[in-house]
Design an enzyme around this catalytic site. Sequence first.
Site, mmCIF file in Angstrom:
data_model
loop_
_atom_site.group_PDB
_atom_site.id
_atom_site.type_symbol
_atom_site.label_atom_id
_atom_site.label_comp_id
_atom_site.label_asym_id
_atom_site.label_seq_id
_atom_site.Cartn_x
_atom_site.Cartn_y
_atom_site.Cartn_z
ATOM 1 N N GLY A 21 0.798 -1.213 0.000
ATOM 2 C CA GLY A 21 0.000 0.000 0.000
ATOM 3 C C GLY A 21 0.833 1.267 0.000
ATOM 4 O O GLY A 21 0.309 2.372 0.084
ATOM 5 N N SER B 79 3.798 -10.455 -4.714
ATOM 6 C CA SER B 79 2.519 -10.294 -5.419
ATOM 7 C C SER B 79 2.634 -9.250 -6.508
ATOM 8 O O SER B 79 3.603 -8.495 -6.577
ATOM 9 C CB SER B 79 1.435 -9.883 -4.432
ATOM 10 O OG SER B 79 1.732 -8.620 -3.905
ATOM 11 N N ARG B 80 1.643 -9.227 -7.354
ATOM 12 C CA ARG B 80 1.516 -8.157 -8.334
ATOM 13 C C ARG B 80 0.735 -7.010 -7.680
ATOM 14 O O ARG B 80 0.282 -7.130 -6.542
ATOM 15 C CB ARG B 80 0.769 -8.662 -9.565
ATOM 16 C CG ARG B 80 1.549 -9.750 -10.306
ATOM 17 C CD ARG B 80 0.906 -10.037 -11.642
ATOM 18 N NE ARG B 80 1.606 -11.114 -12.326
ATOM 19 C CZ ARG B 80 2.738 -10.955 -13.010
ATOM 20 N NH1 ARG B 80 3.288 -9.764 -13.101
ATOM 21 N NH2 ARG B 80 3.314 -11.987 -13.605
ATOM 22 N N ALA B 81 0.574 -5.934 -8.430
ATOM 23 C CA ALA B 81 -0.136 -4.763 -7.907
ATOM 24 C C ALA B 81 -1.535 -5.142 -7.454
ATOM 25 O O ALA B 81 -2.249 -5.854 -8.155
ATOM 26 C CB ALA B 81 -0.231 -3.700 -8.979
ATOM 27 N N ILE B 82 -1.915 -4.704 -6.269
ATOM 28 C CA ILE B 82 -3.314 -4.829 -5.848
ATOM 29 C C ILE B 82 -3.866 -3.414 -5.721
ATOM 30 O O ILE B 82 -4.733 -2.996 -6.452
ATOM 31 C CB ILE B 82 -3.451 -5.632 -4.546
ATOM 32 C CG1 ILE B 82 -2.924 -7.060 -4.771
ATOM 33 C CG2 ILE B 82 -4.907 -5.682 -4.112
ATOM 34 C CD1 ILE B 82 -2.782 -7.882 -3.518
ATOM 35 N N SER C 275 -1.458 -0.580 -5.218
ATOM 36 C CA SER C 275 -0.447 0.404 -5.630
ATOM 37 C C SER C 275 -0.166 0.262 -7.131
ATOM 38 O O SER C 275 -0.783 -0.541 -7.818
ATOM 39 C CB SER C 275 0.837 0.191 -4.827
ATOM 40 O OG SER C 275 1.354 -1.098 -5.053
ATOM 41 N N THR D 189 6.118 -6.125 -6.296
ATOM 42 C CA THR D 189 7.490 -6.566 -6.550
ATOM 43 C C THR D 189 7.563 -7.466 -7.793
ATOM 44 O O THR D 189 8.491 -7.357 -8.598
ATOM 45 C CB THR D 189 8.023 -7.323 -5.312
ATOM 46 O OG1 THR D 189 8.051 -6.412 -4.219
ATOM 47 C CG2 THR D 189 9.429 -7.846 -5.548
ATOM 48 N N ASP E 135 -11.341 -6.660 2.384
ATOM 49 C CA ASP E 135 -10.251 -7.576 2.663
ATOM 50 C C ASP E 135 -10.371 -7.898 4.152
ATOM 51 O O ASP E 135 -9.759 -7.254 4.985
ATOM 52 C CB ASP E 135 -8.917 -6.867 2.348
ATOM 53 C CG ASP E 135 -7.746 -7.840 2.366
ATOM 54 O OD1 ASP E 135 -7.961 -9.030 2.648
ATOM 55 O OD2 ASP E 135 -6.615 -7.394 2.092
ATOM 56 N N SER F 247 -3.905 -15.233 4.753
ATOM 57 C CA SER F 247 -3.342 -15.247 3.394
ATOM 58 C C SER F 247 -1.834 -15.125 3.423
ATOM 59 O O SER F 247 -1.119 -15.872 2.760
ATOM 60 C CB SER F 247 -3.848 -14.058 2.579
ATOM 61 O OG SER F 247 -5.206 -14.135 2.400
#
Lengths: 421, 421
Positions: A179, A205-208, A210, A214, A267, A275
Amino acid sequence: MERHKEKMEMLTFKADVKDIDSGEFFVTLNNKDAEEMGLLEHDRVKVSKEGKSITAIVQKSMSLVKPHNVTILTRGAMALDVKNGDDVLISPTGKPRSVGIIKAKMDGKTLTSEEMRIVVNDIVERRLSYIELTAYVVANYINGMNMQEIKDLTLAMVETGETIDFATGPIFDFHSVGGSPGNKVTLIVVPIIMAAGLIIPKTSSRAISSACGTADILETICNVTLSTEEIKSITQKIGGTIAWGGGVELAPADDLIIHVEYPLGIDPYGQLLASVMAKKKAVGANYMLLDIPMGPGTKVPDEKLARRYARDFIELGEMLGIKVECAITYGGQPVGHGIGPAIEAREALAILEGSTTPNSVVMKSTHLAGIILEMAGLTNRGQEMAMDILRSGKALEKFRLILKHQCWISITGRIFEPAWT
Amino acid sequence: MERHKEKMEMLTFKADVKDIDSGEFFVTLNNKDAEEMGLLEHDRVKVSKEGKSITAIVQKSMSLVKPHNVTILTRGAMALDVKNGDDVLISPTGKPRSVGIIKAKMDGKTLTSEEMRIVVNDIVERRLSYIELTAYVVANYINGMNMQEIKDLTLAMVETGETIDFATGPIFDFHSVGGSPGNKVTLIVVPIIMAAGLIIPKTSSRAISSACGTADILETICNVTLSTEEIKSITQKIGGTIAWGGGVELAPADDLIIHVEYPLGIDPYGQLLASVMAKKKAVGANYMLLDIPMGPGTKVPDEKLARRYARDFIELGEMLGIKVECAITYGGQPVGHGIGPAIEAREALAILEGSTTPNSVVMKSTHLAGIILEMAGLTNRGQEMAMDILRSGKALEKFRLILKHQCWISITGRIFEPAWT
């Protein structure tokens, strides 16, 4: 369920495979067949072929599907290895047990370990419709989960996915709550840890929420989609990886749950904890550092919430046998100058190559890496040691090994020479 | 939503109509088209043709749908009056406003009249996916609704459906909470009320939890699927009807909500109140009698709950301008001897024709009819008056008029002579 009892026979249908992906397992039957089998829309059937089977939700059609035919969508056809014209067996099946358990959760009851296992198993086996899966997520969101439930959920998610068992240990891991924009520190932290001789099989992870995660950043210069086997063998060879977490089946229940959380913009707190920790547990982590970027505009706007995160992650870690430490960092403004995958990759690389700017990135990376080095008992002046490793060029060396081993180029046997060196 | 902003153009697609009914409005686009329009799975598009439009949820396919083509399922094609090969216009559309409102409800907020109206409107216009609709229903189930919210929900459901405006009044109505087997009293109550010269345009449901609903019973001997126009004209001519509520578009939001309640086995209390009262309000009822069958095995197991129902229905009625009276009846065992549509129809008819057995059915019917006669100010000895009307054969006469006017036989102009007279 009662009404199925008399008609539990298994019938043969000719498969008509349609290339549509709707997320759920759907099959479409001719109205007449459905009626004969006592099936209404949204009922479930078991579809099987040569030992493989899926549970699918029934749709009906008067004209599109001929009697004794069944339309199967891509996802189901792949799971069953069915091609157009193949015969499949179909039999009605009742509601999965988890529907009653989800009802109990809606009614405010606390779920047992066994109940949590049943729910997660039904999610992974795709026995739940979106209606039922949504009810589960919303009930968790509104009624919350206690720590025991979160632990049970975590373990159930680990059990229903793949796991990696490294013969040697200890295993270190690192996670950022995220975030915070420009947060490319993982690309610097992981190689420093590897250079210190520690094992860190990091999945990202990929963008959620932001601009990029990474995995997105690293993907601009190398492959990040690894199998669990590849993560294991690369880590055993060079001490670590930075893989895309969504490319492996570590805690697959999580991906399915996110699928209904995302459109609702929720979430659930317990789900978030489970998770993160399920993926750490699945790679056998013994130590984990959690970065909690705090500040206006992040997921963690104030210190009260940051402390709650820290406390709960540490407690959950203890229950799972993972030693967790938390670093509350300032996330109120971007870390470094660049925001966006390619530019962030460049910035991280420049620092690994010796650049001392942007100072904020250098300081945050070595601060975080330093905590891990201290957790490992290698030093009690972690940041200094991390800085030394970074300046020595050993982290850069490890980063180049990551690129080499993760890149498809390496798979072809060609020497890896990135264009930007 | 942001990401749609740049690409808000409207493109033309060739429709490929598929006869599948999945409950939601889905369209399938070729991956390439979807990408060009910036659309992900589960995003929404507006599909329009000559002034008609629907909001549909996007699925993607690589091979099934050719570029510049769009697959539309039956329900959507009917709503748009689109045939195979027709051109339709498609443009991306953001998330409906109600998604944020549903999130607020999950967070425990109380919804305003305006917010309730937006949610119900989006439900009726089918702008919500099952994920979102489920979140709404589950949030209401867990967090509950206050009386003002229930009133707002009721009025929003009335506004989004058809209504019947009788020039004369007052209009009487009758409703049973249900859940009690053998409850064929409606078939006797309604003709008694009509015979007293009162207006009662009754709509009834099919079986939900019991063996059969009033609509199922009456359907064994006559048509119950009437349009609002037919209900209006028959009622104006003979004083009443017994129609199937699901055959008309009175409070259509209710049917869509039931679609997700049913698989979860939940019926949020506030939703139940609003569902019943919206249908009464839509036919312009001024007086309503609510029968609450109480006893083990019914929906209302004890007196405490029965009193809560009574109190809340009366209060909601007051807010809506409907005078409600409640009769708590014993529902712990079947009413009369027969259970099942045909046998219950026979039993009711025999009583209308003069049979004094089963006494329980005669007594319950005249008791309930009597309360309505007293509400109308026609008598203060309602049950006696109801019994007199029943014994005089005037109720039978009215029942025969119902059969005559509702039966398709009457529509063909042939004289109606039921086989069992």
